[in-house]
Design a protein around this motif. Structure first.
Motif, PDB file in Angstrom:
ATOM      1  N   UNK A  47       0.773  -1.154   0.011  1.00 29.66           N
ATOM      2  CA  UNK A  47      -0.115  -0.045   0.134  1.00 29.66           C
ATOM      3  C   UNK A  47       0.959   1.380   0.106  1.00 29.66           C
ATOM      4  N   UNK A  48       1.698   1.352  -1.026  1.00 27.26           N
ATOM      5  CA  UNK A  48       2.711   2.224  -0.817  1.00 27.26           C
ATOM      6  C   UNK A  48       2.758   3.206  -2.160  1.00 27.26           C
ATOM      7  N   UNK A  49       1.585   3.412  -2.964  1.00 29.76           N
ATOM      8  CA  UNK A  49       1.297   4.004  -4.089  1.00 29.76           C
ATOM      9  C   UNK A  49       1.547   5.522  -3.853  1.00 29.76           C
ATOM     10  N   UNK A  50       0.965   5.973  -2.742  1.00 32.89           N
ATOM     11  CA  UNK A  50       1.378   7.285  -2.266  1.00 32.89           C
ATOM     12  C   UNK A  50       2.649   7.652  -2.153  1.00 32.89           C
ATOM     13  N   UNK A  77      21.636  14.966  -8.766  1.00 36.29           N
ATOM     14  CA  UNK A  77      21.185  15.723  -7.701  1.00 36.29           C
ATOM     15  C   UNK A  77      19.818  15.249  -7.272  1.00 36.29           C
ATOM     16  N   UNK A  78      18.957  14.774  -8.350  1.00 39.25           N
ATOM     17  CA  UNK A  78      17.891  13.975  -8.016  1.00 39.25           C
ATOM     18  C   UNK A  78      17.993  12.526  -7.338  1.00 39.25           C
ATOM     19  N   UNK A  79      18.928  11.832  -7.646  1.00 38.50           N
ATOM     20  CA  UNK A  79      18.987  10.693  -6.978  1.00 38.50           C
ATOM     21  C   UNK A  79      19.596  10.925  -5.594  1.00 38.50           C
ATOM     22  N   UNK A  80      20.671  11.843  -5.272  1.00 43.71           N
ATOM     23  CA  UNK A  80      20.795  11.943  -3.921  1.00 43.71           C
ATOM     24  C   UNK A  80      19.786  12.670  -3.136  1.00 43.71           C
ATOM     25  N   UNK A  81      19.067  13.517  -3.710  1.00 44.12           N
ATOM     26  CA  UNK A  81      17.811  13.991  -2.832  1.00 44.12           C
ATOM     27  C   UNK A  81      16.759  13.185  -2.645  1.00 44.12           C
ATOM     28  N   UNK A  82      16.572  12.141  -3.586  1.00 42.12           N
ATOM     29  CA  UNK A  82      15.405  11.268  -3.675  1.00 42.12           C
ATOM     30  C   UNK A  82      15.713  10.100  -2.469  1.00 42.12           C
ATOM     31  N   UNK A  83      17.082   9.622  -2.602  1.00 46.23           N
ATOM     32  CA  UNK A  83      17.282   8.855  -1.331  1.00 46.23           C
ATOM     33  C   UNK A  83      17.187   9.289   0.036  1.00 46.23           C
ATOM     34  N   UNK A  84      17.675  10.455   0.119  1.00 49.98           N
ATOM     35  CA  UNK A  84      17.380  11.110   1.486  1.00 49.98           C
ATOM     36  C   UNK A  84      15.781  11.195   1.819  1.00 49.98           C
ATOM     37  N   UNK A  85      15.271  11.775   0.790  1.00 52.89           N
ATOM     38  CA  UNK A  85      13.750  11.947   1.367  1.00 52.89           C
ATOM     39  C   UNK A  85      13.157  10.835   1.372  1.00 52.89           C
ATOM     40  N   UNK A  86      13.660   9.800   0.856  1.00 45.76           N
ATOM     41  CA  UNK A  86      12.971   8.182   0.885  1.00 45.76           C
ATOM     42  C   UNK A  86      13.035   7.842   2.164  1.00 45.76           C
ATOM     43  N   UNK A  87      14.239   8.144   2.792  1.00 41.08           N
ATOM     44  CA  UNK A  87      14.929   7.524   4.238  1.00 41.08           C
ATOM     45  C   UNK A  87      13.932   8.543   5.320  1.00 41.08           C
ATOM     46  N   UNK A  88      14.079   9.724   5.060  1.00 32.50           N
ATOM     47  CA  UNK A  88      13.102  10.767   5.795  1.00 32.50           C
ATOM     48  C   UNK A  88      11.938  10.218   6.045  1.00 32.50           C
ATOM     49  N   UNK A  89      11.130  10.029   4.924  1.00 31.95           N
ATOM     50  CA  UNK A  89       9.649   9.622   5.028  1.00 31.95           C
ATOM     51  C   UNK A  89       9.725   8.148   5.901  1.00 31.95           C
ATOM     52  N   UNK A  90      10.596   7.377   5.528  1.00 38.71           N
ATOM     53  CA  UNK A  90      10.512   5.952   6.273  1.00 38.71           C
ATOM     54  C   UNK A  90      10.612   6.430   7.568  1.00 38.71           C
ATOM     55  N   UNK A  97       3.775   8.821  14.566  1.00 38.00           N
ATOM     56  CA  UNK A  97       3.336   9.732  15.101  1.00 38.00           C
ATOM     57  C   UNK A  97       2.022  10.310  14.434  1.00 38.00           C
ATOM     58  N   UNK A  98       1.775   9.904  13.269  1.00 38.33           N
ATOM     59  CA  UNK A  98       0.683  10.412  12.578  1.00 38.33           C
ATOM     60  C   UNK A  98       0.297   9.055  11.483  1.00 38.33           C
ATOM     61  N   UNK A  99      -0.693   9.154  10.890  1.00 43.65           N
ATOM     62  CA  UNK A  99      -1.169   8.065   9.947  1.00 43.65           C
ATOM     63  C   UNK A  99      -0.357   8.169   8.694  1.00 43.65           C
ATOM     64  N   UNK A 100      -0.064   7.028   8.039  1.00 43.48           N
ATOM     65  CA  UNK A 100       1.045   7.083   6.682  1.00 43.48           C
ATOM     66  C   UNK A 100       0.560   7.957   5.670  1.00 43.48           C
ATOM     67  N   UNK A 101      -0.746   7.944   5.370  1.00 49.29           N
ATOM     68  CA  UNK A 101      -1.146   9.000   4.301  1.00 49.29           C
ATOM     69  C   UNK A 101      -0.725  10.160   4.698  1.00 49.29           C
ATOM     70  N   UNK A 102      -1.138  10.881   5.879  1.00 44.32           N
ATOM     71  CA  UNK A 102      -0.683  12.123   6.252  1.00 44.32           C
ATOM     72  C   UNK A 102       0.619  12.433   5.885  1.00 44.32           C
ATOM     73  N   UNK A 103       1.463  11.490   6.682  1.00 40.42           N
ATOM     74  CA  UNK A 103       2.944  11.732   6.548  1.00 40.42           C
ATOM     75  C   UNK A 103       3.404  11.863   5.113  1.00 40.42           C
TER      76      UNK A 103
END
Length: 280
Positions: A47-50, A77-90, A97-103
């Motif tokens: 359920x990771x479409x979002x 630059x896209x790759x570097x930011x996307x990897x950091x972005x993905x880890x931050x979301x995870x 602290x909040x529901x997955x769809x909200x975060x």
């Protein structure tokens, strides 16, 4: 590449294969769509479409960071930011602290808005608007080699980690009880999605890349009775949508990415109806 082009000319003696850019686009489709089909199955299961949609939106910020830092290769630059972005979301998701769809919604909106603001400074956004819809007809031979390498790497990962990935997607607690390092598997998959989304974004487009990840897997899920048929069906539907959409876009004079998505959507609704009829 000339040998490959000659094979295409021999096997597909059609008008649209007379152009080298169409040959390159066909090769790219044959490499990208299996990736989308395989990874899409786990995205749908988890359920990771979002989440994949948020990664697509973050691409604009990655490009903006590259522009600000003077990096000519926006992929880096896209790759570097996307990897950091993905880890931050995870990491925020793990905190509970909040529901997955909200975060994910918050991160997605922030990534998209920040990218638009940074790129629109001094009226420069129009130069990067092509990333919104993508253009697979611009793929170059060296980029096809990159896609081949990514496909081989993903297939190897799938062979080595399929059972842990599948068990984690079905029941994380059960996977942990079987000795699976759930957090490690989740982080690995998150980074894998980030890599595939980032590499494909230039040709597929920010607005529709999530559709190409989700629709084939969702369609296959409608008619599959086993995991093998589910994964095989997702890859087959993804490739069918990609090839037919590319060819139709040539004759219709439409955007390739959008046409491919429409074909995938049509297949999804067809499989949905078949599933409903079978249920009766």
């Amino acid at each position: 590449m000339n040998a490959v082009y000659n094979v295409i000319d021999f096997l597909l003696p059609f008008e649209w294969t007379e152009f080298q850019f169409m040959k390159n686009a066909l090769l790219a489709v044959l490499l990208i769509t299996p990736l989308f089909g395989l990874v899409g199955t786990m995205i749908v299961n988890n359920k990771m479409s979002f989440f994949s949609d948020a990664l697509g939106h973050s691409a604009l910020t990655g490009i903006a960071i590259g522009v600000l830092l003077g990096i000519d290769n926006y992929l880096a630059s896209m790759m570097g930011f996307a990897l950091i972005f993905a880890l931050c979301i995870s990491a925020v998701l793990d905190s509970g602290t909040s529901s997955a769809d909200t975060i994910i919604g918050v991160f997605s909106a922030t990534g998209l808005a920040l990218g638009i603001v940074l790129l629109s400074m001094n009226g420069g956004f129009s130069r990067y608007s092509g990333y919104l819809i993508g253009d697979i007809l611009t793929v170059q031979p060296e980029e096809i080699g990159l896609l081949l390498g990514i496909l081989i790497a993903v297939v190897v990962l799938w062979i080595l980690f399929f059972n842990p990935l599948m068990l984690t997607s079905i029941n994380a607690d059960l996977a942990a009880s079987k000795g699976v390092h759930v957090r490690l598997i989740e982080k690995m998959f998150v980074l894998l999605v980030a890599v595939i989304v980032t590499i494909s974004i230039k040709w597929v487009g920010i607005l529709i890349i999530n559709s190409l990840l989700v629709l084939p897997a969702a369609a296959a899920r409608n008619i599959s009775r086993s995991m093998r048929s589910y994964h095989g069906g997702a890859v087959a539907i993804s490739m069918l949508s990609g090839i037919s959409g590319l060819i139709l876009s040539y004759y219709w004079g439409t955007a390739a990415g959008g046409t491919i998505v429409l074909i995938a959507a049509a297949i999804f609704f067809l499989t949905y109806l078949l599933n409903r009829l079978r249920a009766r």
